[in-house]
Design a protein around this motif. Structure first.
Motif, mmCIF file in Angstrom:
data_model
loop_
_atom_site.group_PDB
_atom_site.id
_atom_site.type_symbol
_atom_site.label_atom_id
_atom_site.label_comp_id
_atom_site.label_asym_id
_atom_site.label_seq_id
_atom_site.Cartn_x
_atom_site.Cartn_y
_atom_site.Cartn_z
ATOM 1 N N MET A 90 43.242 -32.648 75.821
ATOM 2 C CA MET A 90 41.782 -32.650 75.776
ATOM 3 C C MET A 90 41.327 -34.025 76.241
ATOM 4 S SD MET A 90 41.085 -29.606 74.903
ATOM 5 C CE MET A 90 39.320 -29.834 74.764
ATOM 6 N N VAL A 91 40.334 -34.055 77.128
ATOM 7 C CA VAL A 91 39.912 -35.313 77.724
ATOM 8 C C VAL A 91 38.391 -35.431 77.758
ATOM 9 C CG1 VAL A 91 41.988 -35.453 79.172
ATOM 10 C CG2 VAL A 91 39.909 -34.416 80.107
ATOM 11 N N LEU A 92 37.943 -36.667 77.825
ATOM 12 C CA LEU A 92 36.567 -36.977 78.190
ATOM 13 C C LEU A 92 36.640 -37.396 79.648
ATOM 14 C CD1 LEU A 92 33.578 -37.518 77.484
ATOM 15 C CD2 LEU A 92 34.275 -39.863 76.897
ATOM 16 N N ALA A 93 35.900 -36.715 80.504
ATOM 17 C CA ALA A 93 35.988 -36.972 81.943
ATOM 18 C C ALA A 93 34.599 -37.081 82.549
ATOM 19 C CB ALA A 93 36.774 -35.855 82.626
ATOM 20 N N SER A 94 34.527 -37.775 83.688
ATOM 21 C CA SER A 94 33.257 -37.909 84.403
ATOM 22 C C SER A 94 33.515 -37.852 85.902
ATOM 23 C CB SER A 94 32.567 -39.224 84.030
ATOM 24 O OG SER A 94 33.246 -40.321 84.612
ATOM 25 N N HIS A 106 32.066 -27.757 74.793
ATOM 26 C CA HIS A 106 32.071 -26.553 73.973
ATOM 27 C C HIS A 106 31.878 -27.013 72.535
ATOM 28 C CE1 HIS A 106 33.872 -23.103 71.821
ATOM 29 N NE2 HIS A 106 33.311 -22.425 72.802
ATOM 30 N N ALA A 107 31.376 -26.165 71.677
ATOM 31 C CA ALA A 107 31.119 -26.542 70.281
ATOM 32 C C ALA A 107 32.400 -26.915 69.534
ATOM 33 C CB ALA A 107 30.402 -25.405 69.558
ATOM 34 N N ALA A 108 33.521 -26.280 69.866
ATOM 35 C CA ALA A 108 34.750 -26.518 69.099
ATOM 36 C C ALA A 108 35.235 -27.969 69.167
ATOM 37 C CB ALA A 108 35.844 -25.548 69.541
ATOM 38 N N PRO A 109 35.364 -28.608 70.345
ATOM 39 C CA PRO A 109 35.893 -29.973 70.375
ATOM 40 C C PRO A 109 34.832 -31.072 70.379
ATOM 41 C CG PRO A 109 35.874 -29.151 72.589
ATOM 42 C CD PRO A 109 35.364 -28.018 71.694
ATOM 43 N N VAL A 110 33.572 -30.730 70.166
ATOM 44 C CA VAL A 110 32.502 -31.716 70.306
ATOM 45 C C VAL A 110 32.669 -32.903 69.354
ATOM 46 C CG1 VAL A 110 30.803 -30.706 68.724
ATOM 47 C CG2 VAL A 110 30.033 -31.940 70.772
ATOM 48 N N THR A 144 39.522 -29.745 79.295
ATOM 49 C CA THR A 144 40.980 -29.815 79.365
ATOM 50 C C THR A 144 41.376 -30.667 80.563
ATOM 51 O OG1 THR A 144 41.233 -27.862 80.781
ATOM 52 C CG2 THR A 144 41.181 -27.489 78.382
ATOM 53 N N SER A 145 42.559 -31.237 80.497
ATOM 54 C CA SER A 145 43.060 -32.022 81.630
ATOM 55 C C SER A 145 43.165 -31.154 82.878
ATOM 56 C CB SER A 145 44.418 -32.639 81.287
ATOM 57 O OG SER A 145 45.337 -31.627 80.875
ATOM 58 N N VAL A 146 43.518 -29.901 82.708
ATOM 59 C CA VAL A 146 43.644 -28.964 83.829
ATOM 60 C C VAL A 146 42.288 -28.740 84.500
ATOM 61 C CG1 VAL A 146 44.178 -26.559 84.412
ATOM 62 C CG2 VAL A 146 45.686 -27.837 82.897
ATOM 63 N N LEU A 153 37.506 -34.628 88.527
ATOM 64 C CA LEU A 153 36.881 -35.597 87.625
ATOM 65 C C LEU A 153 37.830 -36.736 87.267
ATOM 66 C CD1 LEU A 153 35.114 -33.064 85.226
ATOM 67 C CD2 LEU A 153 34.150 -34.245 87.225
ATOM 68 N N THR A 154 37.261 -37.840 86.839
ATOM 69 C CA THR A 154 38.011 -39.007 86.383
ATOM 70 C C THR A 154 38.127 -38.969 84.866
ATOM 71 O OG1 THR A 154 37.173 -40.330 88.220
ATOM 72 C CG2 THR A 154 38.021 -41.538 86.310
ATOM 73 N N VAL A 155 39.327 -39.104 84.352
ATOM 74 C CA VAL A 155 39.530 -39.095 82.902
ATOM 75 C C VAL A 155 39.152 -40.462 82.336
ATOM 76 C CG1 VAL A 155 41.238 -38.904 81.042
ATOM 77 C CG2 VAL A 155 41.302 -37.312 82.987
ATOM 78 N N LEU A 156 38.207 -40.457 81.390
ATOM 79 C CA LEU A 156 37.785 -41.684 80.710
ATOM 80 C C LEU A 156 38.608 -41.920 79.452
ATOM 81 C CD1 LEU A 156 33.904 -41.198 80.920
ATOM 82 C CD2 LEU A 156 35.377 -42.499 82.467
ATOM 83 N N LYS A 157 38.958 -40.822 78.767
ATOM 84 C CA LYS A 157 39.766 -40.916 77.552
ATOM 85 C C LYS A 157 40.588 -39.637 77.429
ATOM 86 C CE LYS A 157 39.704 -41.776 72.595
ATOM 87 N NZ LYS A 157 40.926 -42.525 72.557
ATOM 88 N N ASP A 158 41.860 -39.803 77.124
ATOM 89 C CA ASP A 158 42.760 -38.664 76.914
ATOM 90 C C ASP A 158 43.045 -38.564 75.418
ATOM 91 O OD1 ASP A 158 44.852 -36.823 76.751
ATOM 92 O OD2 ASP A 158 45.766 -37.517 78.616
ATOM 93 N N PHE A 159 42.570 -37.491 74.797
ATOM 94 C CA PHE A 159 42.778 -37.270 73.359
ATOM 95 C C PHE A 159 44.131 -36.616 73.092
ATOM 96 C CE2 PHE A 159 38.183 -37.037 74.153
ATOM 97 C CZ PHE A 159 37.735 -38.037 73.313
ATOM 98 N N GLY A 160 44.794 -36.169 74.147
ATOM 99 C CA GLY A 160 46.097 -35.530 74.016
ATOM 100 C C GLY A 160 45.990 -34.055 73.695
ATOM 101 N N PRO A 161 47.143 -33.379 73.684
ATOM 102 C CA PRO A 161 47.150 -31.963 73.303
ATOM 103 C C PRO A 161 46.920 -31.827 71.804
ATOM 104 C CG PRO A 161 49.364 -32.716 73.820
ATOM 105 C CD PRO A 161 48.448 -33.866 74.086
ATOM 106 N N VAL A 162 46.412 -30.685 71.407
ATOM 107 C CA VAL A 162 46.119 -30.403 70.001
ATOM 108 C C VAL A 162 46.905 -29.160 69.596
ATOM 109 C CG1 VAL A 162 44.287 -29.794 68.365
ATOM 110 C CG2 VAL A 162 43.794 -31.351 70.272
ATOM 111 N N PRO A 163 47.714 -29.224 68.532
ATOM 112 C CA PRO A 163 48.350 -27.991 68.063
ATOM 113 C C PRO A 163 47.238 -27.007 67.668
ATOM 114 C CG PRO A 163 49.293 -29.916 66.971
ATOM 115 C CD PRO A 163 48.066 -30.378 67.703
ATOM 116 N N MET A 164 47.232 -25.830 68.291
ATOM 117 C CA MET A 164 46.110 -24.914 68.110
ATOM 118 C C MET A 164 46.591 -23.510 67.781
ATOM 119 S SD MET A 164 42.899 -24.615 67.997
ATOM 120 C CE MET A 164 42.612 -26.317 68.469
ATOM 121 N N GLY A 165 45.807 -22.830 66.979
ATOM 122 C CA GLY A 165 46.086 -21.443 66.644
ATOM 123 C C GLY A 165 45.339 -20.497 67.565
ATOM 124 N N PHE A 166 46.004 -19.425 67.929
ATOM 125 C CA PHE A 166 45.409 -18.380 68.753
ATOM 126 C C PHE A 166 45.685 -17.043 68.092
ATOM 127 C CE2 PHE A 166 46.191 -21.954 71.487
ATOM 128 C CZ PHE A 166 45.004 -22.060 72.191
#
Length: 176
Positions: A90-94, A106-110, A144-146, A153-166
């Motif tokens: 998960m990234v912050l990109a511009s 999206h509301a989930a990672p805000v 997402t980085s993808v 886009l340019t990544v400003l901050k990389d929060f890394g992957p998050v273990p997530m449930g599906f």
């Protein structure tokens, strides 16, 4: 049967849900191209219910309205599987790397950007946030980085992957 199943989930391409849907199908020996992407999971549910003999839904457990999807469709859909896998980073990109004033998310990672003094515009998916940023509708996005890479886009901050449930939800008639 899983081999014939179309798995409906959140799009556009580049979402964690898309990656999870492809992973889930491959892990069952099924064709991972049988993933249908939708603007919202609510739209995906409508598609599943329109073709209940060969469709299922893949959802992310942090999707803001998953509880409404589950309880609003108890007569039609059943929870059939749950699994954990890491998200894309998960990234912050511009567009250009400058400090943003407006951010699509999206509301989930805000909450990843709660500490920032920015105006937030909520969108339907992480991948949509990247598309909106690339189109100049906002200065930056949580995505997402993808999706960030696909949008240039340019990544400003990389929060890394998050273990997530599906979760996988299917009409009562379907074997999953």
């Amino acid at each position: 049967m899983v081999e014939d199943l179309e798995l409906h989930t959140l799009g556009p391409t580049g979402t964690n849900c898309e990656a999870a849907a492809r992973h889930w199908l491959r892990s069952r020996g099924a064709d991972d191209t049988r993933v249908e992407l939708h603007p919202t999971l609510e739209d995906a549910v409508t598609a599943v219910l329109a073709d209940p003999d060969r469709s299922a839904l893949l959802a992310c457990v942090v999707y803001p309205d998953l509880h409404n999807i589950v309880f609003g469709n108890l007569d039609s859909l059943a929870l059939r599987d749950c699994f954990v896998m890491p998200t894309h980073s998960m990234v912050l990109a511009s567009r250009g790397g400058e400090a943003p004033r407006t951010v699509a998310s999206h509301a989930a990672p805000v909450s990843l950007i709660d500490h920032m003094d920015v105006r937030i515009r909520l969108v339907d998916s992480n991948a949509q946030a990247a598309l909106d940023c690339a189109a100049g509708e906002v200065d930056a996005c949580v995505t997402t980085s993808v999706a960030a890479e696909a949008a240039g886009l340019t990544v400003l901050k990389d929060f890394g992957p998050v273990p997530m449930g599906f979760s996988v939800h299917a009409p009562h008639e379907i074997e999953v």
